[in-house]
Scaffold this motif. Structure first.
Motif, mmCIF file in Angstrom:
data_model
loop_
_atom_site.group_PDB
_atom_site.id
_atom_site.type_symbol
_atom_site.label_atom_id
_atom_site.label_comp_id
_atom_site.label_asym_id
_atom_site.label_seq_id
_atom_site.Cartn_x
_atom_site.Cartn_y
_atom_site.Cartn_z
ATOM 1 N N GLY A 17 88.034 60.579 9.548
ATOM 2 C CA GLY A 17 88.147 59.438 10.457
ATOM 3 C C GLY A 17 89.495 59.368 11.163
ATOM 4 O O GLY A 17 89.741 58.455 11.938
ATOM 5 N N VAL A 18 90.383 60.328 10.876
ATOM 6 C CA VAL A 18 91.666 60.364 11.598
ATOM 7 C C VAL A 18 91.692 61.592 12.503
ATOM 8 O O VAL A 18 91.680 61.473 13.716
ATOM 9 C CB VAL A 18 92.870 60.357 10.633
ATOM 10 N N GLU A 19 91.687 62.808 11.875
ATOM 11 C CA GLU A 19 91.638 63.985 12.750
ATOM 12 C C GLU A 19 90.238 64.590 12.801
ATOM 13 O O GLU A 19 89.953 65.450 13.634
ATOM 14 C CB GLU A 19 92.669 65.050 12.331
ATOM 15 N N ILE A 20 89.370 64.156 11.905
ATOM 16 C CA ILE A 20 88.019 64.728 11.913
ATOM 17 C C ILE A 20 87.014 63.700 11.391
ATOM 18 O O ILE A 20 87.326 62.918 10.481
ATOM 19 C CB ILE A 20 87.985 66.035 11.069
ATOM 20 N N ASP A 21 85.834 63.720 11.999
ATOM 21 C CA ASP A 21 84.758 62.830 11.603
ATOM 22 C C ASP A 21 83.955 63.516 10.495
ATOM 23 O O ASP A 21 83.672 64.707 10.582
ATOM 24 C CB ASP A 21 83.875 62.620 12.856
ATOM 25 N N SER A 22 83.572 62.744 9.476
ATOM 26 C CA SER A 22 82.792 63.310 8.361
ATOM 27 C C SER A 22 81.503 63.959 8.836
ATOM 28 O O SER A 22 81.059 64.973 8.287
ATOM 29 C CB SER A 22 82.427 62.214 7.355
ATOM 30 N N ASP A 23 80.921 63.388 9.851
ATOM 31 C CA ASP A 23 79.667 63.896 10.383
ATOM 32 C C ASP A 23 79.789 65.377 10.788
ATOM 33 O O ASP A 23 78.876 66.177 10.574
ATOM 34 C CB ASP A 23 79.332 63.012 11.599
ATOM 35 N N VAL A 24 80.942 65.747 11.326
ATOM 36 C CA VAL A 24 81.179 67.135 11.734
ATOM 37 C C VAL A 24 81.654 67.960 10.530
ATOM 38 O O VAL A 24 81.166 69.057 10.274
ATOM 39 C CB VAL A 24 82.244 67.186 12.855
ATOM 40 N N ALA A 25 82.597 67.383 9.765
ATOM 41 C CA ALA A 25 83.190 68.124 8.641
ATOM 42 C C ALA A 25 82.134 68.546 7.624
ATOM 43 O O ALA A 25 82.211 69.621 7.034
ATOM 44 C CB ALA A 25 84.249 67.259 7.964
ATOM 45 N N ASP A 26 81.122 67.692 7.416
ATOM 46 C CA ASP A 26 80.148 67.951 6.353
ATOM 47 C C ASP A 26 78.895 68.668 6.841
ATOM 48 O O ASP A 26 77.985 68.934 6.058
ATOM 49 C CB ASP A 26 79.754 66.628 5.681
ATOM 50 N N ASP A 27 78.834 68.985 8.110
ATOM 51 C CA ASP A 27 77.650 69.664 8.645
ATOM 52 C C ASP A 27 77.817 71.179 8.475
ATOM 53 O O ASP A 27 78.557 71.834 9.214
ATOM 54 C CB ASP A 27 77.501 69.293 10.133
ATOM 55 N N LEU A 28 77.096 71.709 7.488
ATOM 56 C CA LEU A 28 77.300 73.126 7.148
ATOM 57 C C LEU A 28 76.850 74.086 8.239
ATOM 58 O O LEU A 28 77.172 75.271 8.187
ATOM 59 C CB LEU A 28 76.590 73.449 5.830
ATOM 60 N N THR A 29 76.126 73.581 9.230
ATOM 61 C CA THR A 29 75.748 74.493 10.307
ATOM 62 C C THR A 29 76.923 74.764 11.250
ATOM 63 O O THR A 29 76.939 75.755 11.969
ATOM 64 C CB THR A 29 74.555 73.969 11.133
ATOM 65 N N VAL A 30 77.906 73.880 11.248
ATOM 66 C CA VAL A 30 79.072 74.118 12.115
ATOM 67 C C VAL A 30 80.379 74.254 11.328
ATOM 68 O O VAL A 30 81.327 74.890 11.786
ATOM 69 C CB VAL A 30 79.288 73.005 13.178
ATOM 70 N N SER A 31 80.434 73.675 10.129
ATOM 71 C CA SER A 31 81.701 73.601 9.410
ATOM 72 C C SER A 31 81.915 74.786 8.468
ATOM 73 O O SER A 31 81.041 75.129 7.667
ATOM 74 C CB SER A 31 81.729 72.302 8.599
ATOM 75 N N LEU A 32 83.079 75.387 8.558
ATOM 76 C CA LEU A 32 83.436 76.482 7.637
ATOM 77 C C LEU A 32 84.365 75.963 6.530
ATOM 78 O O LEU A 32 84.949 76.745 5.792
ATOM 79 C CB LEU A 32 84.173 77.592 8.397
ATOM 80 N N ILE A 33 84.497 74.642 6.415
ATOM 81 C CA ILE A 33 85.546 74.077 5.565
ATOM 82 C C ILE A 33 85.345 74.416 4.071
ATOM 83 O O ILE A 33 86.294 74.807 3.387
ATOM 84 C CB ILE A 33 85.673 72.550 5.822
ATOM 85 N N GLN A 34 84.114 74.304 3.593
ATOM 86 C CA GLN A 34 83.864 74.680 2.183
ATOM 87 C C GLN A 34 84.070 76.178 1.981
ATOM 88 O O GLN A 34 84.569 76.626 0.959
ATOM 89 C CB GLN A 34 82.429 74.314 1.768
ATOM 90 N N ASP A 35 83.645 76.917 2.968
ATOM 91 C CA ASP A 35 83.798 78.357 2.964
ATOM 92 C C ASP A 35 85.273 78.756 2.839
ATOM 93 O O ASP A 35 85.632 79.666 2.103
ATOM 94 C CB ASP A 35 83.259 78.814 4.325
ATOM 95 N N GLN A 36 86.128 78.030 3.545
ATOM 96 C CA GLN A 36 87.568 78.310 3.501
ATOM 97 C C GLN A 36 88.099 78.161 2.073
ATOM 98 O O GLN A 36 88.937 78.951 1.638
ATOM 99 C CB GLN A 36 88.342 77.343 4.421
ATOM 100 N N VAL A 37 87.611 77.173 1.359
ATOM 101 C CA VAL A 37 88.077 76.970 -0.018
ATOM 102 C C VAL A 37 87.649 78.154 -0.889
ATOM 103 O O VAL A 37 88.435 78.703 -1.665
ATOM 104 C CB VAL A 37 87.542 75.635 -0.588
ATOM 105 N N GLU A 38 86.405 78.577 -0.719
ATOM 106 C CA GLU A 38 85.923 79.733 -1.495
ATOM 107 C C GLU A 38 86.724 80.988 -1.138
ATOM 108 O O GLU A 38 87.163 81.738 -2.011
ATOM 109 C CB GLU A 38 84.429 79.969 -1.222
ATOM 110 N N MET A 39 86.946 81.202 0.150
ATOM 111 C CA MET A 39 87.686 82.389 0.598
ATOM 112 C C MET A 39 89.138 82.365 0.107
ATOM 113 O O MET A 39 89.770 83.403 -0.064
ATOM 114 C CB MET A 39 87.670 82.501 2.131
#
Ligand code: ASP
Ligand code: ASP
Length: 345
Positions: free
Chosen positions: A284-306
């Motif tokens: 809600g500051v630099e990123i909306d949860s709706d985008v961050a949590d959408d696995l079709t566009v977000s690599l964020i979880q992937d980054q943690v694994e990598m």
């Protein structure tokens, strides 16, 4: 996924000495040494997806995590990486007063050095802290973030995520957005992405883009709509309020309105664009949860694994380098391919 024995064989095949004694900045790598390191990290990704995750590549080695700045994610990531390689891991989080920082760092380094660690993973609020420490100790130093300077393993894991998502990063256009001025993630990523042939754009308000950013070899934009046009990757940065002196942003609500990534702004990027964030996120500051949590566009979880795999590759390669330099174990060292490549450039 590769079979268990096959993946261990692959790791051994790809294991080569790290090109330097330390990993302090993205500049310790070059366009020839990055791909084999990522290949090794890829093998560790497969390895980490198995139920049994223990190797003995660093058996008998001691890794110390020295975090002068708060961290849960990065220190955990390094700790897991080192443990999976069979190393002994000790974590220290000394408290520093801002006045005594330099002194504390050198004192601590001397004390720890006397305990003969093999690798020191260090995070400190002062730019240059890891480099300074590397001159004072006999072990390898990995920079896990020094002030607003560099965070090279973050850039390496980001590159690994991108290579896995896109196949090749050469020719990609990556927008790094938000608080660039205070971000070590931005500096390391600009260096590594440019090295690998990606085009990098910096997007943010003038107060959060460093004055010399045009000399980083990137295009600079102060408008999200303009800057996101045609990009394949949108890398959002955390608003680093703890590093700001004075009010550089009006309010977090206002910031989100202009600079926060939501569906609408993502729509300005190229269709199929991927979203990244190094964490921790200010939702809600630099990123909306709706985008961050959408696995079709977000690599964020992937980054943690990598992150774990990339750090395993760095630690294992540094360890091989130390072994290769140690005359008592020289005969055991595997192919020096990483270093050869480095030295032929
Ligand atoms: N600084 C954050 C934390 O420690 C994120 C990171 O280190 O990656 O949780
Ligand atoms: N975790 C990253 C860092 O330590 C990014 C952040 O904290 O915003 O630099």
């Amino acid at each position: 996924m590769t079979q268990p024995a096959a993946v261990t064989d692959l790791i051994h095949e790809r294991l080569a000495p790290f090109p330097r004694d330390h990993f302090l900045s993205a500049g310790d790598l070059n366009a020839a040494t990055v791909p084999p390191l990522l290949d090794l990290a890829d093998a560790f990704v497969d390895f980490n997806r198995q139920s049994s995750k223990s190797l003995d590549l660093m058996r008998g080695r001691t890794v110390m995590n020295l975090f002068f700045e708060n961290s849960t994610r990065t220190s955990a990531s390094f700790e897991i990486a080192a443990k999976r390689l069979g190393a002994d891991v000790t974590a220290l989080s000394p408290r520093t007063s801002s006045t005594a920082k330099g002194e504390t760092l050198i004192d601590t380094a001397a004390t720890l050095n006397a305990m003969k660690p093999d690798v020191l993973v260090v995070r400190h609020s002062a730019s240059g802290a890891a480099a300074l420490l590397s001159q004072k100790v006999g072990c390898s130093v990995v920079n896990a973030g020094d002030g607003r300077h560099e965070h090279p393993t973050q850039a390496l894991l980001d590159l690994l995520s991108l290579r896995r998502a896109f196949g090749d990063v050469g020719g990609l256009t990556v927008a790094i957005c938000g608080d660039i001025a205070h971000s070590r993630v931005a500096r390391s990523n600009v260096a590594l992405l440019s090295m690998m042939g990606a085009r990098v754009r910096l997007i943010g308000p003038p107060t959060l883009v460093p004055g010399d950013a045009d000399r980083w070899g990137c295009e600079v934009f102060h408008d999200m709509r303009e800057g996101l046009q045609g990009v394949e990757v949108v890398m959002m940065l955390r608003l680093q309020l703890e590093r700001m002196e004075g009010a550089l942003v009006p309010s977090t609500r206002e910031y989100f309105r202009f600079w926060g990534l939501d569906r609408e702004k993502l729509g300005w990027a190229r269709p199929g664009a991927k979203v990244m964030h190094p964490g921790p996120m200010n939702r809600g500051v630099e990123i909306d949860s709706d985008v961050a949590d959408d696995l079709t566009v977000s690599l964020i979880q992937d980054q943690v694994e990598m992150g774990v795999a990339a750090r395993m590759a760095v630690l294992a390669a540094l360890s091989v380098r130390r072994e290769a330099d140690d005359p008592s174990t020289a005969s055991r060292s595997p192919s020096p391919s990483l270093r050869d490549r480095e030295e032929t450039r």
